[in-house]
Every structure is written in C-alpha cells, then in structure tokens.
Design a protein around this motif. Structure first.
Motif, PDB file in Angstrom:
ATOM      1  N   LEU A 188      10.420  11.520   5.310  1.00  0.00           N
ATOM      2  CA  LEU A 188       9.297  11.935   4.109  1.00  0.00           C
ATOM      3  C   LEU A 188       9.728  13.048   3.718  1.00  0.00           C
ATOM      4  CD1 LEU A 188       7.124  11.234   2.601  1.00  0.00           C
ATOM      5  CD2 LEU A 188       5.355  12.252   4.876  1.00  0.00           C
TER       6      LEU A 188
ATOM      7  N   PHE B 197       4.166   4.446   7.731  1.00  0.00           N
ATOM      8  CA  PHE B 197       2.302   4.273   8.017  1.00  0.00           C
ATOM      9  C   PHE B 197       2.951   4.208   9.413  1.00  0.00           C
ATOM     10  CE2 PHE B 197      -0.213   1.014   8.364  1.00  0.00           C
ATOM     11  CZ  PHE B 197      -1.207   0.831   7.370  1.00  0.00           C
TER      12      PHE B 197
ATOM     13  N   ASP C   8       5.973   0.466 -13.795  1.00  0.00           N
ATOM     14  CA  ASP C   8       5.512  -0.708 -13.270  1.00  0.00           C
ATOM     15  C   ASP C   8       5.007  -0.837 -12.442  1.00  0.00           C
ATOM     16  OD1 ASP C   8       6.371  -3.715 -13.674  1.00  0.00           O
ATOM     17  OD2 ASP C   8       8.635  -3.047 -12.473  1.00  0.00           O
TER      18      ASP C   8
ATOM     19  N   GLY D 248       6.885   3.473  -6.283  1.00  0.00           N
ATOM     20  CA  GLY D 248       6.472   2.851  -5.030  1.00  0.00           C
ATOM     21  C   GLY D 248       6.349   4.823  -4.147  1.00  0.00           C
TER      22      GLY D 248
ATOM     23  N   VAL E  53      -1.536  14.204   9.020  1.00  0.00           N
ATOM     24  CA  VAL E  53      -0.637  13.908   9.640  1.00  0.00           C
ATOM     25  C   VAL E  53       0.560  14.068   8.236  1.00  0.00           C
ATOM     26  CG1 VAL E  53      -0.535  11.345   9.468  1.00  0.00           C
ATOM     27  CG2 VAL E  53       2.155  12.024  10.471  1.00  0.00           C
TER      28      VAL E  53
ATOM     29  N   GLY F  88       7.694   4.387   3.337  1.00  0.00           N
ATOM     30  CA  GLY F  88       6.708   3.700   3.289  1.00  0.00           C
ATOM     31  C   GLY F  88       6.284   3.229   4.085  1.00  0.00           C
TER      32      GLY F  88
ATOM     33  N   TRP G  46      -2.276  -4.412  -7.141  1.00  0.00           N
ATOM     34  CA  TRP G  46      -1.260  -4.260  -6.380  1.00  0.00           C
ATOM     35  C   TRP G  46      -1.702  -2.304  -5.432  1.00  0.00           C
ATOM     36  CZ3 TRP G  46       2.699   0.346  -3.958  1.00  0.00           C
ATOM     37  CH2 TRP G  46       3.016  -0.303  -3.726  1.00  0.00           C
TER      38      TRP G  46
ATOM     39  N   CYS H 118       1.130  17.888   4.758  1.00  0.00           N
ATOM     40  CA  CYS H 118      -0.635  17.142   5.119  1.00  0.00           C
ATOM     41  C   CYS H 118      -0.785  17.318   5.895  1.00  0.00           C
ATOM     42  CB  CYS H 118      -0.369  15.671   4.438  1.00  0.00           C
ATOM     43  SG  CYS H 118       0.852  14.614   3.896  1.00  0.00           S
TER      44      CYS H 118
ATOM     45  N   ARG I 280      -6.014   2.305   3.993  1.00  0.00           N
ATOM     46  CA  ARG I 280      -5.258   1.148   5.163  1.00  0.00           C
ATOM     47  C   ARG I 280      -4.923   1.865   6.327  1.00  0.00           C
ATOM     48  NH1 ARG I 280      -0.762  -2.817   5.041  1.00  0.00           N
ATOM     49  NH2 ARG I 280      -0.292  -0.854   3.012  1.00  0.00           N
ATOM     50  N   ILE I 281      -4.187   3.064   6.621  1.00  0.00           N
ATOM     51  CA  ILE I 281      -4.015   4.092   7.199  1.00  0.00           C
ATOM     52  C   ILE I 281      -5.092   4.306   8.316  1.00  0.00           C
ATOM     53  CG2 ILE I 281      -3.297   6.526   8.492  1.00  0.00           C
ATOM     54  CD1 ILE I 281      -1.020   6.029   5.506  1.00  0.00           C
TER      55      ILE I 281
ATOM     56  N   VAL J 206       2.729   6.469  -7.832  1.00  0.00           N
ATOM     57  CA  VAL J 206       0.935   5.953  -7.833  1.00  0.00           C
ATOM     58  C   VAL J 206       0.637   6.603  -6.775  1.00  0.00           C
ATOM     59  CG1 VAL J 206       2.069   3.605  -8.975  1.00  0.00           C
ATOM     60  CG2 VAL J 206       1.860   4.439  -5.963  1.00  0.00           C
TER      61      VAL J 206
HETATM   62  N1  ACO Z   1       3.675  -1.540  -7.877  1.00  0.00           N
HETATM   63  C1  ACO Z   1       3.974  -3.232  -7.956  1.00  0.00           C
HETATM   64  N2  ACO Z   1       5.420  -2.829  -7.493  1.00  0.00           N
HETATM   65  C2  ACO Z   1       5.873  -2.100  -5.962  1.00  0.00           C
HETATM   66  C3  ACO Z   1       5.158  -0.998  -5.793  1.00  0.00           C
HETATM   67  C4  ACO Z   1       4.460  -0.540  -6.836  1.00  0.00           C
HETATM   68  N3  ACO Z   1       3.161   0.509  -7.196  1.00  0.00           N
HETATM   69  N4  ACO Z   1       5.519   0.132  -5.463  1.00  0.00           N
HETATM   70  C5  ACO Z   1       6.431  -0.898  -4.588  1.00  0.00           C
HETATM   71  N5  ACO Z   1       6.435  -1.784  -5.288  1.00  0.00           N
HETATM   72  C6  ACO Z   1       6.783  -3.054  -4.056  1.00  0.00           C
HETATM   73  C7  ACO Z   1       8.161  -2.801  -4.049  1.00  0.00           C
HETATM   74  O1  ACO Z   1       9.455  -2.830  -5.079  1.00  0.00           O
HETATM   75  C8  ACO Z   1       8.216  -4.265  -3.701  1.00  0.00           C
HETATM   76  O2  ACO Z   1       8.844  -4.986  -4.429  1.00  0.00           O
HETATM   77  P1  ACO Z   1      10.443  -6.752  -3.868  1.00  0.00           P
HETATM   78  O3  ACO Z   1       9.001  -7.112  -2.404  1.00  0.00           O
HETATM   79  O4  ACO Z   1      10.437  -7.426  -5.128  1.00  0.00           O
HETATM   80  O5  ACO Z   1      11.134  -5.884  -3.126  1.00  0.00           O
HETATM   81  C9  ACO Z   1       6.741  -4.689  -2.778  1.00  0.00           C
HETATM   82  O6  ACO Z   1       6.101  -4.130  -3.608  1.00  0.00           O
HETATM   83  C10 ACO Z   1       6.583  -4.077  -1.154  1.00  0.00           C
HETATM   84  O7  ACO Z   1       7.321  -2.758  -0.845  1.00  0.00           O
HETATM   85  P2  ACO Z   1       6.874  -2.443   0.122  1.00  0.00           P
HETATM   86  O8  ACO Z   1       7.622  -1.208   0.047  1.00  0.00           O
HETATM   87  O9  ACO Z   1       7.843  -2.936   0.721  1.00  0.00           O
HETATM   88  O10 ACO Z   1       5.080  -2.216  -0.135  1.00  0.00           O
HETATM   89  P3  ACO Z   1       4.511  -1.691   1.443  1.00  0.00           P
HETATM   90  O11 ACO Z   1       3.131  -3.430   1.412  1.00  0.00           O
HETATM   91  O12 ACO Z   1       5.221  -1.651   2.242  1.00  0.00           O
HETATM   92  O13 ACO Z   1       3.693  -0.812   0.549  1.00  0.00           O
HETATM   93  C11 ACO Z   1       3.283   1.345   0.483  1.00  0.00           C
HETATM   94  C12 ACO Z   1       3.947   0.308   0.310  1.00  0.00           C
HETATM   95  C13 ACO Z   1       1.816   1.583  -0.048  1.00  0.00           C
HETATM   96  C14 ACO Z   1       3.983   2.957   0.517  1.00  0.00           C
HETATM   97  C15 ACO Z   1       2.780   1.390   2.306  1.00  0.00           C
HETATM   98  O14 ACO Z   1       4.169   1.148   2.695  1.00  0.00           O
HETATM   99  C16 ACO Z   1       2.168   2.611   2.795  1.00  0.00           C
HETATM  100  O15 ACO Z   1       1.347   2.649   2.039  1.00  0.00           O
HETATM  101  N6  ACO Z   1       2.378   3.659   3.292  1.00  0.00           N
HETATM  102  C17 ACO Z   1       2.277   4.810   3.932  1.00  0.00           C
HETATM  103  C18 ACO Z   1       2.938   6.024   3.191  1.00  0.00           C
HETATM  104  C19 ACO Z   1       1.797   6.618   2.739  1.00  0.00           C
HETATM  105  O16 ACO Z   1       0.939   6.957   2.944  1.00  0.00           O
HETATM  106  N7  ACO Z   1       2.959   8.045   2.588  1.00  0.00           N
HETATM  107  C20 ACO Z   1       1.573   9.491   2.169  1.00  0.00           C
HETATM  108  C21 ACO Z   1       2.716  10.495   2.073  1.00  0.00           C
HETATM  109  S1  ACO Z   1       3.000  10.570   3.742  1.00  0.00           S
HETATM  110  C22 ACO Z   1       1.510  11.780   4.432  1.00  0.00           C
HETATM  111  O17 ACO Z   1       0.569  11.247   3.875  1.00  0.00           O
HETATM  112  C23 ACO Z   1       1.032  11.055   5.792  1.00  0.00           C
END
Ligand code: ACO
Length: 321
Positions: A192, A217, A29, A155, A308, A213, A34, A115, A253-254, A158
């Motif tokens: 995490l 971030f 979904d 969340g 990180v 997330g 997105w 990572c 974005r990071i 993907v």
């Molecule tokens: N597709 C569509 N909608 C989605 C998805 C998706 N795949 N995933 C979440 N949503 C929805 C949520 O349900 C939420 O809906 P709502 O507002 O109706 O409740 C909305 O999108 C916003 O969700 P958030 O979690 O607030 O979205 P955010 O803007 O924070 O983006 C993300 C999420 C992309 C994960 C972001 O927080 C991020 O990039 N964080 C960094 C995490 C990361 O990179 N981790 C990698 C592992 S760590 C590492 O490698 C260091």
C-alpha cells in the motif's frame, strides 16, 4: 497528575454524497452490488478541485473548538494528520493555524502515518499535554484522497473519500486517555503506497495510490485485533466493559472481522464506511464526531479508537470520554 481528555469534537464533509451509481455514471467499470458486497461502501464525498485538506480541516476544527466551548486563541498545539497536504511545505497544520486565526505562537506540525495518522496525532498530543508543556491541543485528520486516486483503477478508486475530523484535547485532573499504542513496520510498504516522489521540480514516478487489496485486508484484521487487546491489557480493562469500538473505516468486512476477534458485538461498533468510504486519517475523528452528535457516545463511556494504514502503521487508544 495531569491527564488529557477530549473536550470537543467536530467534522466536515465536502459537497453532496457521491453514490456508487454516480461513479458508474462517470464511466468507472464497476457496480453498486460489487462495491457494497466487497466493502459496504454506498456513498463517499469528493472535494472540488480547489478545496484543500486545510480547508476541510478548518471547518472541522471550528466545530470542535466551538463544541469545547473555546476560541481558536485558546489552542496552544495544532497537530494535523494527513497524507494529502496542501503543499510540500509549510505543513497543513501551519496553514490551518493561519486559517483559524491562531496568532498566539502555538506549535503546529503534521503527522504522516496514513490511515493511522489520527491515532498517532492523538497519542503525540496526549504526551505534550501530560508533560505539562501544552494545555489545549487541536488534533485533526484531514484528507483529499481523491487527488491521489487513479480513476482508471477500479480496484482502488471506489474505496476512498474526502473529509476531515477534529478533536480538542485538553489538560484534565481526571483520566481521559487511558492507554495508547503505536506501531510501524516499513517492510510492508509495497502492499500500500503512493510510490512517486518529487525531484527537479516535478513528480518522479507513479503519483497514485497502489494497493494489494487482499494482502492489506489480512494485515489489517491481524494488527487491529492485536493492538486493541494491547491497550485493553495496558489499562487493565476487559473488552466487555468497552462501550464503543471505532476502528479505521476502510471496509465493513475488516471492521466486522476485527469486532469478532475482540468479542465486541456490531451494535457497539461505530461504522461510517457506508456513507464516507475510506477517508484515511479523517475516518476515525469523523466517526467519533458523528456518534457524539447523534447521542450514541456520552460522557463517561469507554471507547477504543484504532487504525491501520500504509507504512504499515497501526495503533490504538482507549478513551474515557
Ligand atoms: N468493481 C467491479 N469489479 C472489480 C472492482 C470494482 N470496483 N475492483 C476489482 N474488481 C474485480 C477484479 O478485477 C477481479 O476480477 P477478476 O476475478 O475477473 O480478475 C475481481 O473483482 C476480484 O478482485 P479482487 O481484488 O480479488 O477482489 P477482493 O475480493 O480482494 O476485493 C477489495 C477487493 C475490496 C479491495 C478487498 O481486497 C479489500 O477490501 N481489501 C482491503 C483494502 C482496503 O480496505 N484498503 C484500504 C486502504 S488500507 C487502509 O485503509 C488500512
């Protein structure tokens, strides 16, 4: 004085790219818009169910060893960074050693720093080489993160992909790794983690990756900026003299925010997250190899690699390529 330098790079991605629309077609979904808007990810590679981290590591390693003009038997240290090992033991490094046919008694072990694993592995191998105990190390980041994803959690599922990257690090008269820094703070583990464990012959608890997330971030942007400054200061190098920044590829974005904090323009940043997604410990050596092979990274250039990941762990290395 003995130094350590990268003598060859290699990488491997399994199968064909899987697009965001492919994920939608598989019933997730989400939408291409997105995912692209929030992460920059357009495609990732997902390994078939019978392909292991050591399989991916083996292909990447063969390419790195060939690029260094060496044979597998020339390697005397094998370090694999992975959070998705083939099995609980032996180490993926030992299994890789066997697949490569290295029968010379080389040391082999895994590093678990999620990572940041490749930066940890590179730093450890550098210290082995600089001590004089080892001459040629194979350092690999290899992951099949698709195995620890909850495909009903849009969340997280993907964001990640599978792959491997490798370097051969060898003893040198001239400096190749100018500075390194490693850090960890385990108190951040709830934002995490894969919380499950193994007991009584089965996985106890949740076997899938869980993430806050937004907290990840913020933490990532802060420490990636700090640790890059740390290695630059340690080596007495100004940011504007760095040719390439290769951050862990989690989210565009990071990456953009980190580059901005360092004052490094985006045209000096190697970004592969659009094509690979987040391949955890494999992301940095995959990006490094891609940029070496397409001619962007050349001998003599200065490169910062930094990561990180869960733990939390973070680290950086400043390289003279
Ligand atoms: N597709 C569509 N909608 C989605 C998805 C998706 N795949 N995933 C979440 N949503 C929805 C949520 O349900 C939420 O809906 P709502 O507002 O109706 O409740 C909305 O999108 C916003 O969700 P958030 O979690 O607030 O979205 P955010 O803007 O924070 O983006 C993300 C999420 C992309 C994960 C972001 O927080 C991020 O990039 N964080 C960094 C995490 C990361 O990179 N981790 C990698 C592992 S760590 C590492 O490698 C260091």
């Amino acid at each position: 004085m003995i130094y350590a330098r990268i003598a060859g790079t290699g990488s491997f991605l399994p199968g064909e790219p899987v697009s965001n629309d492919d994920l939608v077609a598989r019933g997730i979904d989400t939408s291409n818009d997105w995912i692209v808007e929030r992460t920059g990810i357009r495609t990732r590679h997902l390994a078939a169910s019978d392909v292991t981290s050591s399989d991916l590591a083996c292909e990447a390693s063969r390419r790195a060893i060939a690029a260094a003009g060496l044979q597998p038997e020339d390697i005397d240290l094998v370090v694999v960074a992975t959070s998705t090992p083939d099995c609980i033991f032996p180490s993926t490094a030992a299994l890789l050693q066997a697949k490569l046919g290295i029968r010379n008694g080389a040391a082999a072990f895994d590093v678990q720093a999620v990572c940041t694993g490749f930066v940890y592995g590179l730093t450890i191998a550098e210290k082995f080489i600089r001590s004089g105990s080892h001459k040629r190390a194979l350092v690999v980041g290899a992951e099949v993160f698709s195995r620890i994803l909850d495909w009903s959690d849009r969340g997280t599922c993907v964001l990640f992909g599978d792959g491997a990257g490798a370097v051969v690090l060898e003893a040198s008269d001239a400096p190749g790794i100018l500075a390194t820094a490693l850090h960890a703070d385990g108190s951040h583990h709830p934002i995490l983690c894969v919380p499950g464990g193994v007991a009584s012959g089965q996985v106890i608890g949740d076997p899938f990756l869980r993430m806050d997330g937004q907290a990840v971030f913020k933490f990532a942007v802060k420490v990636l900026g700090e640790v890059a400054h740390e290695v630059l200061a340690d080596a007495g190098v100004q940011p504007e003299t760095v040719d390439w920044l290769i951050p862990h590829q989690a989210n565009i974005r990071i990456i953009q925010a980190t580059a901005k904090r360092l004052g490094v323009p985006m045209d000096k940043v190697i970004a592969t997250v659009d094509r690979h997604g987040n391949t955890s410990a494999a992301s940095i050596p995959l990006a490094l190899d891609l940029a070496v092979r397409d001619g962007r990274i050349r001998a003599g250039q200065r490169i910062i690699v930094e990561g990180v990941g869960g733990g939390f762990t973070w680290g950086a290395a400043l390289l003279q390529f």
